[in-house]
Write a protein that holds these residues in place. Structure first.
Motif, PDB file in Angstrom:
ATOM      1  N   ALA A  37       0.826  -1.208   0.000  1.00 21.69           N
ATOM      2  CA  ALA A  37       0.000   0.000   0.000  1.00 21.69           C
ATOM      3  C   ALA A  37       0.860   1.259   0.000  1.00 21.69           C
ATOM      4  O   ALA A  37       0.524   2.261  -0.636  1.00 21.69           O
ATOM      5  CB  ALA A  37      -0.924  -0.005   1.222  1.00 21.69           C
ATOM      6  N   LYS A  38       1.996   1.191   0.698  1.00 19.09           N
ATOM      7  CA  LYS A  38       2.848   2.366   0.843  1.00 19.09           C
ATOM      8  C   LYS A  38       3.635   2.678  -0.424  1.00 19.09           C
ATOM      9  O   LYS A  38       3.790   3.849  -0.809  1.00 19.09           O
ATOM     10  CB  LYS A  38       3.814   2.144   2.011  1.00 19.09           C
ATOM     11  N   TYR A  39       4.140   1.639  -1.087  1.00 22.51           N
ATOM     12  CA  TYR A  39       5.046   1.847  -2.207  1.00 22.51           C
ATOM     13  C   TYR A  39       4.570   1.240  -3.523  1.00 22.51           C
ATOM     14  O   TYR A  39       5.281   1.296  -4.527  1.00 22.51           O
ATOM     15  CB  TYR A  39       6.422   1.252  -1.875  1.00 22.51           C
ATOM     16  N   GLY A  40       3.384   0.653  -3.518  1.00 25.18           N
ATOM     17  CA  GLY A  40       2.904  -0.066  -4.688  1.00 25.18           C
ATOM     18  C   GLY A  40       2.854   0.762  -5.949  1.00 25.18           C
ATOM     19  O   GLY A  40       3.194   0.276  -7.040  1.00 25.18           O
ATOM     20  N   GLN A  41       2.451   2.028  -5.848  1.00 24.59           N
ATOM     21  CA  GLN A  41       2.324   2.849  -7.046  1.00 24.59           C
ATOM     22  C   GLN A  41       3.680   3.245  -7.624  1.00 24.59           C
ATOM     23  O   GLN A  41       3.803   3.501  -8.828  1.00 24.59           O
ATOM     24  CB  GLN A  41       1.497   4.100  -6.736  1.00 24.59           C
ATOM     25  N   THR A  42       4.706   3.280  -6.787  1.00 21.65           N
ATOM     26  CA  THR A  42       6.027   3.670  -7.265  1.00 21.65           C
ATOM     27  C   THR A  42       6.582   2.658  -8.259  1.00 21.65           C
ATOM     28  O   THR A  42       7.099   3.022  -9.321  1.00 21.65           O
ATOM     29  CB  THR A  42       7.005   3.802  -6.082  1.00 21.65           C
ATOM     30  N   CYS A  43       6.455   1.375  -7.923  1.00 19.59           N
ATOM     31  CA  CYS A  43       6.999   0.325  -8.793  1.00 19.59           C
ATOM     32  C   CYS A  43       5.927  -0.352  -9.631  1.00 19.59           C
ATOM     33  O   CYS A  43       6.214  -0.857 -10.707  1.00 19.59           O
ATOM     34  CB  CYS A  43       7.718  -0.724  -7.958  1.00 19.59           C
ATOM     35  N   ASN A  44       4.701  -0.393  -9.130  1.00 26.23           N
ATOM     36  CA  ASN A  44       3.605  -1.050  -9.849  1.00 26.23           C
ATOM     37  C   ASN A  44       3.946  -2.516 -10.105  1.00 26.23           C
ATOM     38  O   ASN A  44       3.882  -3.007 -11.224  1.00 26.23           O
ATOM     39  CB  ASN A  44       3.307  -0.339 -11.176  1.00 26.23           C
ATOM     40  N   ALA A  45       4.303  -3.218  -9.032  1.00 24.28           N
ATOM     41  CA  ALA A  45       4.758  -4.603  -9.153  1.00 24.28           C
ATOM     42  C   ALA A  45       3.658  -5.613  -8.840  1.00 24.28           C
ATOM     43  O   ALA A  45       3.467  -6.575  -9.572  1.00 24.28           O
ATOM     44  CB  ALA A  45       5.952  -4.836  -8.233  1.00 24.28           C
ATOM     45  N   ASN A 146      11.635   0.025 -12.420  1.00 22.91           N
ATOM     46  CA  ASN A 146      12.770  -0.570 -11.726  1.00 22.91           C
ATOM     47  C   ASN A 146      12.947   0.089 -10.359  1.00 22.91           C
ATOM     48  O   ASN A 146      12.981   1.321 -10.264  1.00 22.91           O
ATOM     49  CB  ASN A 146      14.046  -0.381 -12.561  1.00 22.91           C
ATOM     50  N   PRO A 147      13.068  -0.683  -9.285  1.00 27.11           N
ATOM     51  CA  PRO A 147      13.213  -0.099  -7.941  1.00 27.11           C
ATOM     52  C   PRO A 147      14.453   0.766  -7.770  1.00 27.11           C
ATOM     53  O   PRO A 147      14.484   1.651  -6.904  1.00 27.11           O
ATOM     54  CB  PRO A 147      13.280  -1.322  -7.030  1.00 27.11           C
ATOM     55  N   ASP A 149      15.755   2.706 -10.181  1.00 30.52           N
ATOM     56  CA  ASP A 149      15.577   3.930 -10.965  1.00 30.52           C
ATOM     57  C   ASP A 149      14.258   3.792 -11.715  1.00 30.52           C
ATOM     58  O   ASP A 149      14.157   3.012 -12.664  1.00 30.52           O
ATOM     59  CB  ASP A 149      16.740   4.116 -11.941  1.00 30.52           C
ATOM     60  N   ALA A 150      13.256   4.552 -11.301  1.00 32.30           N
ATOM     61  CA  ALA A 150      11.903   4.392 -11.851  1.00 32.30           C
ATOM     62  C   ALA A 150      11.803   4.760 -13.326  1.00 32.30           C
ATOM     63  O   ALA A 150      10.814   4.418 -13.981  1.00 32.30           O
ATOM     64  CB  ALA A 150      10.908   5.225 -11.042  1.00 32.30           C
ATOM     65  N   THR A 151      12.823   5.433 -13.870  1.00 31.25           N
ATOM     66  CA  THR A 151      12.793   5.748 -15.300  1.00 31.25           C
ATOM     67  C   THR A 151      13.202   4.554 -16.156  1.00 31.25           C
ATOM     68  O   THR A 151      13.098   4.599 -17.376  1.00 31.25           O
ATOM     69  CB  THR A 151      13.732   6.918 -15.632  1.00 31.25           C
ATOM     70  N   LYS A 152      13.638   3.483 -15.491  1.00 32.81           N
ATOM     71  CA  LYS A 152      14.156   2.327 -16.222  1.00 32.81           C
ATOM     72  C   LYS A 152      13.259   1.106 -16.055  1.00 32.81           C
ATOM     73  O   LYS A 152      12.467   1.010 -15.116  1.00 32.81           O
ATOM     74  CB  LYS A 152      15.585   2.009 -15.772  1.00 32.81           C
ATOM     75  N   THR A 153      13.409   0.159 -16.974  1.00 30.88           N
ATOM     76  CA  THR A 153      12.589  -1.041 -16.960  1.00 30.88           C
ATOM     77  C   THR A 153      13.019  -1.993 -15.842  1.00 30.88           C
ATOM     78  O   THR A 153      14.184  -2.010 -15.434  1.00 30.88           O
ATOM     79  CB  THR A 153      12.672  -1.779 -18.310  1.00 30.88           C
ATOM     80  N   SER A 154      12.073  -2.785 -15.391  1.00 30.99           N
ATOM     81  CA  SER A 154      12.368  -3.851 -14.437  1.00 30.99           C
ATOM     82  C   SER A 154      12.695  -5.147 -15.162  1.00 30.99           C
ATOM     83  O   SER A 154      12.968  -6.174 -14.537  1.00 30.99           O
ATOM     84  CB  SER A 154      11.160  -4.089 -13.526  1.00 30.99           C
ATOM     85  N   GLY A 155      12.663  -5.105 -16.512  1.00 27.01           N
ATOM     86  CA  GLY A 155      12.846  -6.321 -17.292  1.00 27.01           C
ATOM     87  C   GLY A 155      11.511  -7.025 -17.479  1.00 27.01           C
ATOM     88  O   GLY A 155      10.488  -6.628 -16.925  1.00 27.01           O
ATOM     89  N   GLY A 159       8.830  -8.899 -14.672  1.00 31.57           N
ATOM     90  CA  GLY A 159       9.354  -7.746 -13.939  1.00 31.57           C
ATOM     91  C   GLY A 159       8.646  -7.471 -12.636  1.00 31.57           C
ATOM     92  O   GLY A 159       9.254  -6.972 -11.681  1.00 31.57           O
ATOM     93  N   GLY A 160       7.360  -7.781 -12.557  1.00 32.07           N
ATOM     94  CA  GLY A 160       6.625  -7.569 -11.312  1.00 32.07           C
ATOM     95  C   GLY A 160       7.162  -8.424 -10.183  1.00 32.07           C
ATOM     96  O   GLY A 160       7.259  -7.974  -9.038  1.00 32.07           O
ATOM     97  N   CYS A 161       7.533  -9.663 -10.484  1.00 32.95           N
ATOM     98  CA  CYS A 161       8.104 -10.556  -9.465  1.00 32.95           C
ATOM     99  C   CYS A 161       9.390  -9.974  -8.895  1.00 32.95           C
ATOM    100  O   CYS A 161       9.574  -9.896  -7.672  1.00 32.95           O
ATOM    101  CB  CYS A 161       8.392 -11.923 -10.072  1.00 32.95           C
ATOM    102  N   ALA A 162      10.312  -9.570  -9.793  1.00 25.28           N
ATOM    103  CA  ALA A 162      11.618  -9.081  -9.361  1.00 25.28           C
ATOM    104  C   ALA A 162      11.508  -7.765  -8.604  1.00 25.28           C
ATOM    105  O   ALA A 162      12.158  -7.565  -7.572  1.00 25.28           O
ATOM    106  CB  ALA A 162      12.535  -8.922 -10.570  1.00 25.28           C
ATOM    107  N   ALA A 163      10.672  -6.845  -9.101  1.00 31.32           N
ATOM    108  CA  ALA A 163      10.517  -5.545  -8.437  1.00 31.32           C
ATOM    109  C   ALA A 163       9.874  -5.701  -7.070  1.00 31.32           C
ATOM    110  O   ALA A 163      10.225  -4.998  -6.117  1.00 31.32           O
ATOM    111  CB  ALA A 163       9.689  -4.610  -9.318  1.00 31.32           C
ATOM    112  N   ALA A 164       8.926  -6.623  -6.943  1.00 32.31           N
ATOM    113  CA  ALA A 164       8.272  -6.851  -5.650  1.00 32.31           C
ATOM    114  C   ALA A 164       9.271  -7.367  -4.620  1.00 32.31           C
ATOM    115  O   ALA A 164       9.251  -6.960  -3.449  1.00 32.31           O
ATOM    116  CB  ALA A 164       7.114  -7.831  -5.812  1.00 32.31           C
ATOM    117  N   LEU A 165      10.167  -8.238  -5.027  1.00 34.55           N
ATOM    118  CA  LEU A 165      11.186  -8.753  -4.113  1.00 34.55           C
ATOM    119  C   LEU A 165      12.170  -7.671  -3.693  1.00 34.55           C
ATOM    120  O   LEU A 165      12.529  -7.551  -2.521  1.00 34.55           O
ATOM    121  CB  LEU A 165      11.937  -9.908  -4.772  1.00 34.55           C
TER     122      LEU A 165
END
Length: 490
Positions: A37-45, A146-147, A149-155, A159-165
């Motif tokens: 809830a706190k950081y979900g919108q930043t990464c959208n993972a 990407n956690p 640098d938000a301007t970059k891809t998480s792959g 990508g949602g799995c990796a960014a969430a971790l």
């Protein structure tokens, strides 16, 4: 234990603390939902939550512990699942607009196994459309950032799995890999990923395009875990690498009984193959790491397997084109050639995806694969593992496709590698697809950060069906690395 310690604890430690009563499952699950809830919108993972059911299950897990009941290896531990695994009663979209409101009435086999060991699914993680791109973006949920640098891809596509971790939103996450969809996000986000040997983890229950009556990808694709350490990858594999009543066509893994020491390891490595340039920083980091292993006593040799990588790329594409495009006629493929021919002329792995094909060509591709599996296995009879890059670059700026052909994104704009233009798919898939073709298990291992503070990862390739030995070797290799401190979510 403070909340941050819970969020970045290993799944193994969380399971132990729940079993011994040091922590409550409800407390842990609540902490992860608060982080989302706190950081979900930043990464959208994590894009679909399972909050009501997860909290109820956590309470039941705590009651069970009080009665001396243990459900399994992940009793009460919160995990996430990539949004192309069917989850009973929980939305499964595969990032595909026609599936926006799809709620399956059954679980994928991997989900059944995880639930059977007491895991609690807290949500589904974002992916590319039908898991068909090396970035994570779709019209339902949008981009995963990407956690670091938000301007970059998480792959992609996981990508949602990796960014969430990397952001403490889950303790373990489960994905799938055909072209690097576990390995690339793990590398870009600084976490660990594991592509198992082909055919050891069930793929039944993967959500495909509803217009396809069956999932055509019957070879190459695998299911596997991402985590923040190798111990959790091993724990996950011991749960999911097994046959079920619904899927008996799986190959048992070989248990490793031999002791492994750095001084007994024979390590082959390279920082470049197939003529595909790799970023100078990645190459330097790999060389420094391999040098540290050699100083520790490992036998190290810079050498490539005898695999014809150009042929391997084309053969991988032949399988994907035949199986993934089984419901498209050669006439339809022929009509699409003008849209892709010029763009993909320098991308050997995709040329045969879009070309008309035949049973004869498919049989020829199978013979090539057999030969390359033999070549790789013989190479790994001499060397314990093969170390190489995951990608030609670290995480890059969000990269928009130029156009689409059906659900397939076409990229005209290249990615810069050492100031030289490299096609998008060569930069992201050239180093992963050969080991998909050879059915090899691959550990994605983070080895450091670039000057821009972006993660750098390597692939550690092992012999087929010796996945547990590879993970044991990985633990040894990991002990010669500094821990990556995950970035604060901004």
């Amino acid at each position: 234990m403070v909340q941050s310690s819970i969020l970045f604890s290993s799944a193994t430690a969380l399971a132990e603390n729940i079993r011994t009563g040091k922590l409550k499952s409800y407390e842990i699950v609540t902490a992860f939902f608060e982080q989302i809830a706190k950081y979900g919108q930043t990464c959208n993972a994590v894009v679909t939550l399972n909050k009501t059911e997860a909290l109820q299950r956590a309470m039941e897990a705590d009651i069970a512990i009080s009665k001396g009941e243990i459900w399994g290896k992940l009793h009460g531990v919160p995990i996430t699942i990539k949004d192309n695994y069917q989850t009973k009663g929980l939305r499964t979209t595969a990032g595909y607009s026609p599936l926006t409101n799809n709620v399956p009435d059954m679980d994928a086999e991997i989900v059944k196994l995880l639930k059977g060991e007491g895991a609690i699914i807290i949500g589904k993680t974002n992916l590319s459309v039908l898991a068909m791109d090396m970035q994570t973006d779709n019209p339902i949920f949008g981009k995963t950032n990407n956690p670091w640098d938000a301007t970059k891809t998480s792959g992609g596509s996981s990508g949602g799995c990796a960014a969430a971790l990397a952001t403490g939103m889950t303790s373990l996450s489960f994905a799938n890999d055909l072209a690097g969809s576990i390995r690339l996000p793990a590398s870009y986000c600084g976490v660990y990923g594991f592509k198992p040997s082909f055919g050891v983890v069930s793929l039944q229950g993967i959500q495909t395009d509803p217009e396809e009556q069956v999932n055509g990808l019957k070879s190459l694709a695998v299911a596997g875990p991402l985590a923040r350490n190798i111990e959790d990858l091993e724990l996950a594999m011991r749960i999911i690498a097994k046959s079920t009543g619904e899927d008996r066509r799986l190959t048992p893994l070989v248990e490793n009984t031999e002791a492994i020491d750095i001084k007994g390891l024979k390590i082959a490595w390279t920082d470049e193959f197939g003529g595909v340039s790799v970023d100078h920083e990645i190459k330097l980091k790999i060389r420094d790491y391999v040098s540290a292993l050699e100083k520790a006593g490992a036998t190290v040799v810079k050498i490539n397997p005898g695999v014809d990588f150009h042929l391997a790329w084309k053969t991988w594409g032949s399988f994907v084109g035949m199986q993934g495009g089984y419901n498209k006629s050669n006439f339809i493929k022929w009509l699409g050639l003008p849209f892709t021919k010029g763009v993909l002329k320098n991308v050997p792995m995709h040329q045969n995806i879009v070309k008309p094909t035949s049973v004869k060509k498919y049989m020829a591709a199978m013979n090539v694969q057999d030969a390359m599996i033999t070549e790789m296995e013989n190479f790994l009879n001499i060397h314990d593992v093969f170390i190489c890059p995951v990608s030609a670059v670290t995480a890059f700026n969000h990269h928009a496709p130029s156009k689409s052909y059906g659900n397939f994104s076409i990229y005209n704009s290249p990615i810069k590698v050492n100031s030289v233009d490299l096609h998008y798919y060569m930069a992201t898939q050239a180093y992963t697809t050969p080991f998909t073709l050879t059915e090899s298990p691959v550990l994605a291992l983070p080895i450091g950060l670039s000057k821009q503070q972006l993660p750098i990862g390597i692939q550690v390739v092992g012999k087929r069906y010796e996945d547990f030995k590879l993970l044991q070797i990985g633990k040894i290799l990991n002990s010669y690395l500094d821990n990556i401190e995950y970035p604060s979510v901004k």
